[in-house]
Design an enzyme around this catalytic site. Structure first.
Site, PDB file in Angstrom:
ATOM      1  N   ASN A   9       0.861  -1.183   0.000  1.00  0.00           N
ATOM      2  CA  ASN A   9       0.000   0.000   0.000  1.00  0.00           C
ATOM      3  C   ASN A   9       0.898   1.234   0.000  1.00  0.00           C
ATOM      4  O   ASN A   9       1.474   1.580   1.031  1.00  0.00           O
ATOM      5  CB  ASN A   9      -0.905  -0.035   1.244  1.00  0.00           C
ATOM      6  CG  ASN A   9      -1.772   1.203   1.364  1.00  0.00           C
ATOM      7  OD1 ASN A   9      -1.834   2.023   0.449  1.00  0.00           O
ATOM      8  ND2 ASN A   9      -2.452   1.339   2.504  1.00  0.00           N
ATOM      9  N   LYS A  11       0.047   4.249  -0.321  1.00  0.00           N
ATOM     10  CA  LYS A  11      -0.620   5.437   0.238  1.00  0.00           C
ATOM     11  C   LYS A  11      -0.350   6.654  -0.660  1.00  0.00           C
ATOM     12  O   LYS A  11      -0.296   6.499  -1.873  1.00  0.00           O
ATOM     13  CB  LYS A  11      -0.178   5.658   1.686  1.00  0.00           C
ATOM     14  CG  LYS A  11      -0.316   4.373   2.519  1.00  0.00           C
ATOM     15  CD  LYS A  11      -0.195   4.583   3.982  1.00  0.00           C
ATOM     16  CE  LYS A  11      -0.321   3.218   4.685  1.00  0.00           C
ATOM     17  NZ  LYS A  11      -0.400   3.333   6.124  1.00  0.00           N
ATOM     18  N   HIS A  94      -9.932   1.294   4.298  1.00  0.00           N
ATOM     19  CA  HIS A  94      -8.677   1.415   5.053  1.00  0.00           C
ATOM     20  C   HIS A  94      -8.915   2.335   6.253  1.00  0.00           C
ATOM     21  O   HIS A  94      -9.663   3.319   6.151  1.00  0.00           O
ATOM     22  CB  HIS A  94      -7.571   1.969   4.148  1.00  0.00           C
ATOM     23  CG  HIS A  94      -6.223   1.911   4.795  1.00  0.00           C
ATOM     24  ND1 HIS A  94      -5.828   2.821   5.744  1.00  0.00           N
ATOM     25  CD2 HIS A  94      -5.204   1.034   4.662  1.00  0.00           C
ATOM     26  CE1 HIS A  94      -4.602   2.504   6.159  1.00  0.00           C
ATOM     27  NE2 HIS A  94      -4.212   1.423   5.516  1.00  0.00           N
ATOM     28  N   GLU A  96      -7.271   4.641   7.504  1.00  0.00           N
ATOM     29  CA  GLU A  96      -6.995   6.065   7.266  1.00  0.00           C
ATOM     30  C   GLU A  96      -8.180   6.736   6.573  1.00  0.00           C
ATOM     31  O   GLU A  96      -8.456   7.913   6.794  1.00  0.00           O
ATOM     32  CB  GLU A  96      -5.692   6.216   6.463  1.00  0.00           C
ATOM     33  CG  GLU A  96      -4.483   5.970   7.354  1.00  0.00           C
ATOM     34  CD  GLU A  96      -3.264   5.420   6.645  1.00  0.00           C
ATOM     35  OE1 GLU A  96      -3.186   5.492   5.409  1.00  0.00           O
ATOM     36  OE2 GLU A  96      -2.371   4.914   7.348  1.00  0.00           O
ATOM     37  N   GLY A 172       1.834   2.041  10.655  1.00  0.00           N
ATOM     38  CA  GLY A 172       2.802   3.138  10.554  1.00  0.00           C
ATOM     39  C   GLY A 172       3.489   3.485  11.863  1.00  0.00           C
ATOM     40  O   GLY A 172       4.130   4.525  11.976  1.00  0.00           O
ATOM     41  N   SER A 212       2.825  -2.420  10.165  1.00  0.00           N
ATOM     42  CA  SER A 212       4.264  -2.484  10.444  1.00  0.00           C
ATOM     43  C   SER A 212       4.914  -3.812  10.029  1.00  0.00           C
ATOM     44  O   SER A 212       5.887  -4.243  10.652  1.00  0.00           O
ATOM     45  CB  SER A 212       4.549  -2.167  11.921  1.00  0.00           C
ATOM     46  OG  SER A 212       4.160  -0.843  12.215  1.00  0.00           O
TER      47      SER A 212
HETATM   48  P1  PGA Z   1       2.317   0.080   7.607  1.00  0.00           P
HETATM   49  O1  PGA Z   1       0.889   0.348   6.901  1.00  0.00           O
HETATM   50  O2  PGA Z   1       2.857  -1.212   7.028  1.00  0.00           O
HETATM   51  O3  PGA Z   1       3.159   1.270   7.231  1.00  0.00           O
HETATM   52  O4  PGA Z   1       2.086  -0.023   9.047  1.00  0.00           O
HETATM   53  C1  PGA Z   1       0.010  -0.688   6.605  1.00  0.00           C
HETATM   54  C2  PGA Z   1      -1.229  -0.147   5.951  1.00  0.00           C
HETATM   55  O5  PGA Z   1      -1.693   0.934   6.344  1.00  0.00           O
HETATM   56  O6  PGA Z   1      -1.792  -0.771   5.051  1.00  0.00           O
END
Ligand code: PGA
Length: 251
Positions: A9, A11, A94, A96, A172, A212
């Site tokens: 992803n 983003k 998602h 976010e 994140g 993560s």
């Molecule tokens: P991250 O994000 O691996 O940076 O924690 C995962 C995601 O939001 O899909």
């Protein structure tokens, strides 16, 4: 056996030619009946990344889509538009988008239904906040999110949906769920699907862990019985994403 899926992803980050170059050598080890490697990229990069991956089995996905076909929805992109440029996957719900853009269980459900109608594979994201985990209501939150998102989804369509378990506290933050925490939640999600559709259907649904994930922790996470791959954010922007993908591909 559910298909193994490793999705990156990106983003709101620019195209990384290094990541694309690092992924290409994996192509020969991808058996499309058993596994998929997918890059979820910003709308404006969908076509160019797809062109860069032409001739490989690596797929390109959107990160969101609208449930209406067209109209006065400034800034939005419809599933029909995605289909129009040959995109067959999208993230939906998602955290976010739920957190910053008012995405609700209802809109998530509308998007899932619309994606299925258009033959777009929805990668449905669910997950609890730290507060909810501390209150020990993780399973309740997951059950509600999954059941709402799957409202009116028929049995036949259920196996076309991918579910990504992404605890918000792990996204994140560098704080990855332990393999045991991730497995417990993914197993519970499978139980929720079993309760609604039966064990035969739920045993075919791909359930991913996200939050993560990196090249160091991927192997142990992906080895869990109910974790069929990962949704990877930050680590999918680095060439070592190829190592994460390798860890998730069937041997
Ligand atoms: P991250 O994000 O691996 O940076 O924690 C995962 C995601 O939001 O899909």
């Amino acid at each position: 056996m559910p298909k193994k899926i490793i999705a990156g992803n990106w983003k709101m980050n620019a195209t990384s030619d290094e990541v694309i170059a690092a992924l290409k050598p994996l192509d020969s080890s991808i058996d499309p009946n058993k596994a998929e490697v997918i890059l979820c990229v910003p709308y404006v990069a969908l076509e160019s990344v797809k062109a860069k991956l032409a001739g490989t089995k690596i797929k390109v996905s959107a990160q969101n889509m609208h449930y209406e076909e067209k109209g006065a929805y400034t800034g939005e992109v419809s599933g029909e538009m995605l289909k129009g440029i040959g995109i067959n996957h999208t993230l939906i719900g998602h955290s976010e988008r739920r957190q910053y853009y008012g995405e609700t269980d209802e809109t998530v459900n509308q998007k899932v239904l619309k994606a299925l109608k258009l033959d777009i594979t929805p990668i449905l994201c669910v997950g609890e906040s730290l507060e909810q985990r501390k209150k020990e209501i993780t399973n309740e939150v997951l059950r509600q999110q999954v059941n709402h998102a799957l409202f009116n989804v028929c049995e036949q369509n259920m196996t076309r949906i991918v579910i990504a378990y992404e605890p918000i506290w792990a996204i994140g933050t560098g704080v990855v769920a332990t393999p045991c925490q991730a497995e417990d939640a993914c197993k519970y999600i499978r139980e929720v699907v079993t309760a609604k559709y039966g064990a035969d259907v739920s045993s075919k649904v791909t359930i991913l862990y996200g939050g993560s994930v990196d090249d160091k922790n991927a192997k142990e996470l992906f080895a869990q019985p109910n974790i069929d791959g990962g949704l990877v954010g930050g680590a999918s922007l680095k060439p070592t994403f190829a190592d994460v993908a390798k860890a998730g591909l069937p041997k």
